[in-house]
Design a protein around this motif. Structure first.
Motif, PDB file in Angstrom:
ATOM      1  N   GLY A 248       0.818  -1.205   0.000  1.00 31.85           N
ATOM      2  CA  GLY A 248       0.000   0.000   0.000  1.00 31.85           C
ATOM      3  C   GLY A 248       0.855   1.261   0.000  1.00 31.85           C
ATOM      4  N   LEU A 249       1.922   1.260   0.817  1.00 33.59           N
ATOM      5  CA  LEU A 249       2.828   2.411   0.845  1.00 33.59           C
ATOM      6  C   LEU A 249       3.447   2.649  -0.530  1.00 33.59           C
ATOM      7  CD1 LEU A 249       4.675   1.779   4.237  1.00 33.59           C
ATOM      8  CD2 LEU A 249       3.319   3.793   3.682  1.00 33.59           C
ATOM      9  N   GLY A 250       3.906   1.574  -1.157  1.00 27.81           N
ATOM     10  CA  GLY A 250       4.517   1.709  -2.478  1.00 27.81           C
ATOM     11  C   GLY A 250       3.522   2.130  -3.537  1.00 27.81           C
ATOM     12  N   ALA A 251       2.295   1.615  -3.447  1.00 32.93           N
ATOM     13  CA  ALA A 251       1.279   1.929  -4.453  1.00 32.93           C
ATOM     14  C   ALA A 251       0.940   3.410  -4.456  1.00 32.93           C
ATOM     15  CB  ALA A 251       0.018   1.101  -4.204  1.00 32.93           C
ATOM     16  N   ARG A 252       1.011   4.033  -3.301  1.00 32.89           N
ATOM     17  CA  ARG A 252       0.605   5.439  -3.229  1.00 32.89           C
ATOM     18  C   ARG A 252       1.717   6.424  -3.572  1.00 32.89           C
ATOM     19  NH1 ARG A 252       0.126   9.890  -0.042  1.00 32.89           N
ATOM     20  NH2 ARG A 252      -1.529  11.193  -0.873  1.00 32.89           N
ATOM     21  N   VAL A 306     -15.343  -2.626 -12.839  1.00 33.75           N
ATOM     22  CA  VAL A 306     -14.195  -3.325 -13.439  1.00 33.75           C
ATOM     23  C   VAL A 306     -13.124  -3.691 -12.429  1.00 33.75           C
ATOM     24  CG1 VAL A 306     -14.602  -2.116 -15.619  1.00 33.75           C
ATOM     25  CG2 VAL A 306     -12.897  -1.219 -14.013  1.00 33.75           C
ATOM     26  N   GLY A 307     -13.198  -3.164 -11.213  1.00 39.70           N
ATOM     27  CA  GLY A 307     -12.186  -3.462 -10.208  1.00 39.70           C
ATOM     28  C   GLY A 307     -11.300  -2.261  -9.920  1.00 39.70           C
ATOM     29  N   ARG A 308     -10.575  -2.347  -8.795  1.00 45.69           N
ATOM     30  CA  ARG A 308      -9.717  -1.229  -8.375  1.00 45.69           C
ATOM     31  C   ARG A 308      -8.378  -1.223  -9.117  1.00 45.69           C
ATOM     32  NH1 ARG A 308     -14.539  -0.247  -6.293  1.00 45.69           N
ATOM     33  NH2 ARG A 308     -14.966  -1.380  -4.363  1.00 45.69           N
ATOM     34  N   ARG A 309      -7.790  -2.396  -9.335  1.00 46.43           N
ATOM     35  CA  ARG A 309      -6.434  -2.451  -9.897  1.00 46.43           C
ATOM     36  C   ARG A 309      -6.333  -1.842 -11.295  1.00 46.43           C
ATOM     37  NH1 ARG A 309      -4.801  -7.269 -10.916  1.00 46.43           N
ATOM     38  NH2 ARG A 309      -2.555  -7.081 -10.563  1.00 46.43           N
ATOM     39  N   PRO A 310      -7.195  -2.192 -12.247  1.00 50.00           N
ATOM     40  CA  PRO A 310      -7.041  -1.592 -13.580  1.00 50.00           C
ATOM     41  C   PRO A 310      -7.215  -0.076 -13.579  1.00 50.00           C
ATOM     42  CG  PRO A 310      -9.079  -2.875 -13.448  1.00 50.00           C
ATOM     43  CD  PRO A 310      -8.274  -3.202 -12.241  1.00 50.00           C
ATOM     44  N   VAL A 311      -8.111   0.439 -12.740  1.00 52.44           N
ATOM     45  CA  VAL A 311      -8.307   1.886 -12.654  1.00 52.44           C
ATOM     46  C   VAL A 311      -7.062   2.551 -12.077  1.00 52.44           C
ATOM     47  CG1 VAL A 311      -9.663   3.720 -11.566  1.00 52.44           C
ATOM     48  CG2 VAL A 311     -10.813   1.683 -12.454  1.00 52.44           C
ATOM     49  N   TYR A 312      -6.541   1.966 -11.023  1.00 52.09           N
ATOM     50  CA  TYR A 312      -5.355   2.536 -10.369  1.00 52.09           C
ATOM     51  C   TYR A 312      -4.143   2.508 -11.294  1.00 52.09           C
ATOM     52  CZ  TYR A 312      -2.876   4.010  -6.143  1.00 52.09           C
ATOM     53  OH  TYR A 312      -2.180   4.750  -5.207  1.00 52.09           O
ATOM     54  N   MET A 313      -3.948   1.387 -11.995  1.00 52.57           N
ATOM     55  CA  MET A 313      -2.801   1.283 -12.897  1.00 52.57           C
ATOM     56  C   MET A 313      -2.905   2.259 -14.058  1.00 52.57           C
ATOM     57  SD  MET A 313      -1.676  -2.745 -12.970  1.00 52.57           S
ATOM     58  CE  MET A 313      -3.304  -3.467 -13.180  1.00 52.57           C
ATOM     59  N   ALA A 314      -4.122   2.515 -14.513  1.00 52.65           N
ATOM     60  CA  ALA A 314      -4.308   3.504 -15.583  1.00 52.65           C
ATOM     61  C   ALA A 314      -3.827   4.878 -15.120  1.00 52.65           C
ATOM     62  CB  ALA A 314      -5.771   3.561 -15.997  1.00 52.65           C
ATOM     63  N   GLY A 315      -4.124   5.228 -13.874  1.00 55.28           N
ATOM     64  CA  GLY A 315      -3.668   6.502 -13.337  1.00 55.28           C
ATOM     65  C   GLY A 315      -2.148   6.588 -13.263  1.00 55.28           C
ATOM     66  N   ILE A 316      -1.501   5.492 -12.868  1.00 62.87           N
ATOM     67  CA  ILE A 316      -0.039   5.468 -12.803  1.00 62.87           C
ATOM     68  C   ILE A 316       0.571   5.702 -14.180  1.00 62.87           C
ATOM     69  CG2 ILE A 316       1.973   4.003 -12.350  1.00 62.87           C
ATOM     70  CD1 ILE A 316       0.349   2.636 -10.148  1.00 62.87           C
ATOM     71  N   VAL A 317       0.015   5.045 -15.199  1.00 64.26           N
ATOM     72  CA  VAL A 317       0.536   5.185 -16.564  1.00 64.26           C
ATOM     73  C   VAL A 317       0.386   6.628 -17.061  1.00 64.26           C
ATOM     74  CG1 VAL A 317       0.195   4.483 -18.978  1.00 64.26           C
ATOM     75  CG2 VAL A 317       0.182   2.762 -17.158  1.00 64.26           C
ATOM     76  N   VAL A 318      -0.773   7.237 -16.790  1.00 63.11           N
ATOM     77  CA  VAL A 318      -0.982   8.629 -17.208  1.00 63.11           C
ATOM     78  C   VAL A 318       0.039   9.549 -16.534  1.00 63.11           C
ATOM     79  CG1 VAL A 318      -2.568  10.596 -17.104  1.00 63.11           C
ATOM     80  CG2 VAL A 318      -3.427   8.332 -17.716  1.00 63.11           C
ATOM     81  N   CYS A 319       0.299   9.336 -15.242  1.00 65.58           N
ATOM     82  CA  CYS A 319       1.263  10.174 -14.532  1.00 65.58           C
ATOM     83  C   CYS A 319       2.689   9.932 -15.014  1.00 65.58           C
ATOM     84  CB  CYS A 319       1.173   9.927 -13.028  1.00 65.58           C
ATOM     85  SG  CYS A 319      -0.316  10.618 -12.268  1.00 65.58           S
ATOM     86  N   ALA A 320       3.020   8.696 -15.347  1.00 65.33           N
ATOM     87  CA  ALA A 320       4.370   8.391 -15.832  1.00 65.33           C
ATOM     88  C   ALA A 320       4.653   9.115 -17.140  1.00 65.33           C
ATOM     89  CB  ALA A 320       4.524   6.882 -16.016  1.00 65.33           C
ATOM     90  N   VAL A 348      -6.880  13.768 -14.276  1.00 60.99           N
ATOM     91  CA  VAL A 348      -7.031  12.405 -14.791  1.00 60.99           C
ATOM     92  C   VAL A 348      -6.012  11.464 -14.160  1.00 60.99           C
ATOM     93  CG1 VAL A 348      -7.048  10.947 -16.848  1.00 60.99           C
ATOM     94  CG2 VAL A 348      -7.947  13.281 -16.969  1.00 60.99           C
ATOM     95  N   GLY A 349      -4.729  11.802 -14.246  1.00 68.23           N
ATOM     96  CA  GLY A 349      -3.681  10.919 -13.750  1.00 68.23           C
ATOM     97  C   GLY A 349      -3.766  10.642 -12.259  1.00 68.23           C
ATOM     98  N   THR A 350      -3.588  11.693 -11.441  1.00 67.50           N
ATOM     99  CA  THR A 350      -3.675  11.471  -9.993  1.00 67.50           C
ATOM    100  C   THR A 350      -5.114  11.173  -9.577  1.00 67.50           C
ATOM    101  OG1 THR A 350      -3.982  13.818  -9.431  1.00 67.50           O
ATOM    102  CG2 THR A 350      -1.727  13.026  -9.625  1.00 67.50           C
ATOM    103  N   GLY A 351      -6.094  11.696 -10.343  1.00 67.73           N
ATOM    104  CA  GLY A 351      -7.498  11.450 -10.008  1.00 67.73           C
ATOM    105  C   GLY A 351      -7.882   9.984 -10.075  1.00 67.73           C
ATOM    106  N   LEU A 352      -7.383   9.258 -11.079  1.00 65.57           N
ATOM    107  CA  LEU A 352      -7.677   7.825 -11.194  1.00 65.57           C
ATOM    108  C   LEU A 352      -7.156   7.050  -9.993  1.00 65.57           C
ATOM    109  CD1 LEU A 352      -6.909   7.333 -14.988  1.00 65.57           C
ATOM    110  CD2 LEU A 352      -9.104   6.828 -13.883  1.00 65.57           C
ATOM    111  N   MET A 353      -6.046   7.497  -9.441  1.00 66.28           N
ATOM    112  CA  MET A 353      -5.496   6.822  -8.260  1.00 66.28           C
ATOM    113  C   MET A 353      -6.188   7.293  -6.985  1.00 66.28           C
ATOM    114  SD  MET A 353      -1.377   6.676  -9.017  1.00 66.28           S
ATOM    115  CE  MET A 353      -1.211   8.360  -9.622  1.00 66.28           C
ATOM    116  N   PHE A 354      -6.231   8.602  -6.797  1.00 66.47           N
ATOM    117  CA  PHE A 354      -6.697   9.131  -5.518  1.00 66.47           C
ATOM    118  C   PHE A 354      -8.167   8.819  -5.255  1.00 66.47           C
ATOM    119  CE2 PHE A 354      -8.105  12.327  -2.494  1.00 66.47           C
ATOM    120  CZ  PHE A 354      -7.130  12.186  -1.526  1.00 66.47           C
ATOM    121  N   THR A 355      -8.981   8.826  -6.285  1.00 66.97           N
ATOM    122  CA  THR A 355     -10.413   8.584  -6.102  1.00 66.97           C
ATOM    123  C   THR A 355     -10.694   7.281  -5.379  1.00 66.97           C
ATOM    124  OG1 THR A 355     -11.051   9.881  -8.039  1.00 66.97           O
ATOM    125  CG2 THR A 355     -12.594   8.192  -7.325  1.00 66.97           C
ATOM    126  N   ILE A 356      -9.925   6.245  -5.693  1.00 65.03           N
ATOM    127  CA  ILE A 356     -10.229   4.913  -5.149  1.00 65.03           C
ATOM    128  C   ILE A 356      -9.260   4.464  -4.066  1.00 65.03           C
ATOM    129  CG2 ILE A 356     -11.359   4.188  -7.281  1.00 65.03           C
ATOM    130  CD1 ILE A 356      -8.819   2.544  -7.893  1.00 65.03           C
TER     131      ILE A 356
END
Length: 433
Positions: A248-252, A306-320, A348-356
């Motif tokens: 969790g620490l690493g994911a955030r 669709v689940g939490r993981r695909p949404v969260y990973m999409a946000g990481i990719v946008v931020c990268a 969009v980028g941080t929003g996809l992660m932070f929202t969930i």
């Protein structure tokens, strides 16, 4: 869900909505104060509270004071998480919002360096640290009030209302700050900058009204009935689920680092080095916050499907990707390029992660350690990834002869860390709390 709630679905929905608004109120104050202090750290405090140095040293000192508030956050997370997991969520949430609001109010009353010398930054830093204690306990409790009162298939949506406090806090704080900047510079520096901080008192009254009438969550009451609280939540967490805590620490980290690079450091760099106006940058973040207010519940609902993981990973990719392009696009100096860039990376980028985040991380842990777990993940990553980021970014920019590539590459590296952690986390959206 109680027997009465099962017999009366309308009552259950009403309780869920009330809990969501109560969670939102505290998150709004938390992020209003956070963004307000971040903006002031870049644009006001170097001149008024750290004036006994050249411009670059004053800015670094101001960012250091910004980072000081993060030191207390893990302590607050442990303190309020301990009592929240053992004795309930409601009381802790009233205390945390009171601490946050009162400290912000007092920041608006602190005399400047010109009036009382180094007592001024000392008072500012002290209030920032005390405020950090309250913020440390707010995220976990606020998220749980929304989630533990929500229907299982709507946790993403209901949890998003707690996270909605983030863009609303950014929208209101940046909007108010932009308005007071329209004052003549002498009036703005003399008293105008204090107005946004003093408004925290008004928001505090609203939050206390909502939270004082909120019942304890049904999930916690059931757990307490079945298992009286005799454990130490932190010890139980470290013994039972240390791997989930680290993941969790690493994911955030991607979210914590991205925002502080593009906002706290980014505003200062764009205005001082790239030559953009303060008004252009602040307007971009106001627009981005408005877009995120619209996107947040949609992202929450989408994660329920669709689940939490695909949404969260999409946000990481946008931020990268967006992090690498952010400063080159800002350097064009064109509003029609700058504003969409801020919106894509932040909304969009941080929003996809932070929202969930609240929902995703809460679903990873048991009720007996959930408050402590959320607080440790959120505030631990804020301390490791958020607090030092403006300083690290400024140091990297200096090491690269003023170039933005140092901060951009640092941001990109942190997104890779988060992506690896999310890949390692099991999907949670169908699990029971």
């Amino acid at each position: 869900m109680s027997v009465d709630d099962r017999q009366d679905p309308t009552r259950s929905e009403g309780k869920s909505r009330k809990a969501a608004f109560a969670a939102f109120s505290g998150a709004f104050i938390e992020w209003y104060d956070f963004y307000l202090y971040g903006i002031a750290s870049a644009l006001v405090f170097p001149q008024l509270f750290f004036a006994d140095a050249d411009a670059s040293v004053s800015l670094m000192a101001s960012f250091g004071a910004f980072a000081a508030g993060f030191i207390a956050r893990p302590i607050g997370a442990l303190l309020f998480g301990h009592f929240g997991d053992r004795h309930g969520r409601k009381t802790m949430l009233i205390i945390t919002v009171l601490i946050m609001g009162v400290c912000a109010l007092l920041m608006g009353l602190v005399p400047t360096y010109e009036s009382i010398g180094w007592w001024a930054p000392a008072a500012l830093i002290t209030l920032r640290i005390v405020q950090g204690l309250g913020i440390g306990g707010e995220f976990g409790g606020g998220a749980l009030v929304a989630l533990e009162n929500a229907p299982s298939r709507k946790r993403g949506l209901m949890g998003s209302f707690h996270q909605l406090g983030t863009p609303m806090g950014l929208l209101v704080s940046t909007g108010v700050f932009s308005l007071v900047q329209l004052l003549p510079e002498s009036s703005f520096l003399a008293w105008g900058w204090r107005i946004p901080f003093l408004l925290s008192g008004v928001f505090l009254v609203f939050a206390l009204f909502l939270r004082s009438s909120l019942p304890e969550t049904e999930v916690f009451r059931k757990r307490k009935t079945q298992e009286p609280a005799r454990h130490i939540p932190l010890m139980s967490l470290l013994r039972e689920q240390p791997g989930h805590l680290l993941l969790g620490l690493g994911a955030r980290m991607a979210d914590a680092v991205t925002f502080n690079v593009i906002n706290v450091f980014g505003i200062a760099y764009a205005t001082s080095t790239l030559g953009l106006s303060q008004q252009m940058m602040l307007t971009g973040f106001v627009m981005s916050a408005a877009v995120q207010v619209f996107l947040t519940p949609l992202i929450g609902m989408f994660s329920d499907r669709v689940g939490r993981r695909p949404v969260y990973m999409a946000g990481i990719v946008v931020c990268a990707i967006g992090g690498l392009a952010y400063f080159p696009l800002l350097s064009t100096g064109e509003a029609w390029v700058v504003w969409p860039t801020i919106i894509v990376v932040q909304a969009v980028g941080t929003g996809l992660m932070f929202t969930i985040q609240g929902t995703f991380f809460a679903e990873m842990f048991s009720t007996r350690v959930r408050y402590t777990s959320l607080g440790m993940i959120y505030q631990g990553s804020a301390l490791l990834g958020g607090a030092p980021t403006p300083l690290i970014a400024a140091a990297l920019a200096s090491a690269f002869a003023g170039s933005y590539w140092g901060p951009a590459l640092y941001l990109f590296a942190m997104t890779l860390v988060s992506l690896a952690c999310v890949i390692a986390i099991t999907e949670t959206y169908r699990s029971e709390l």
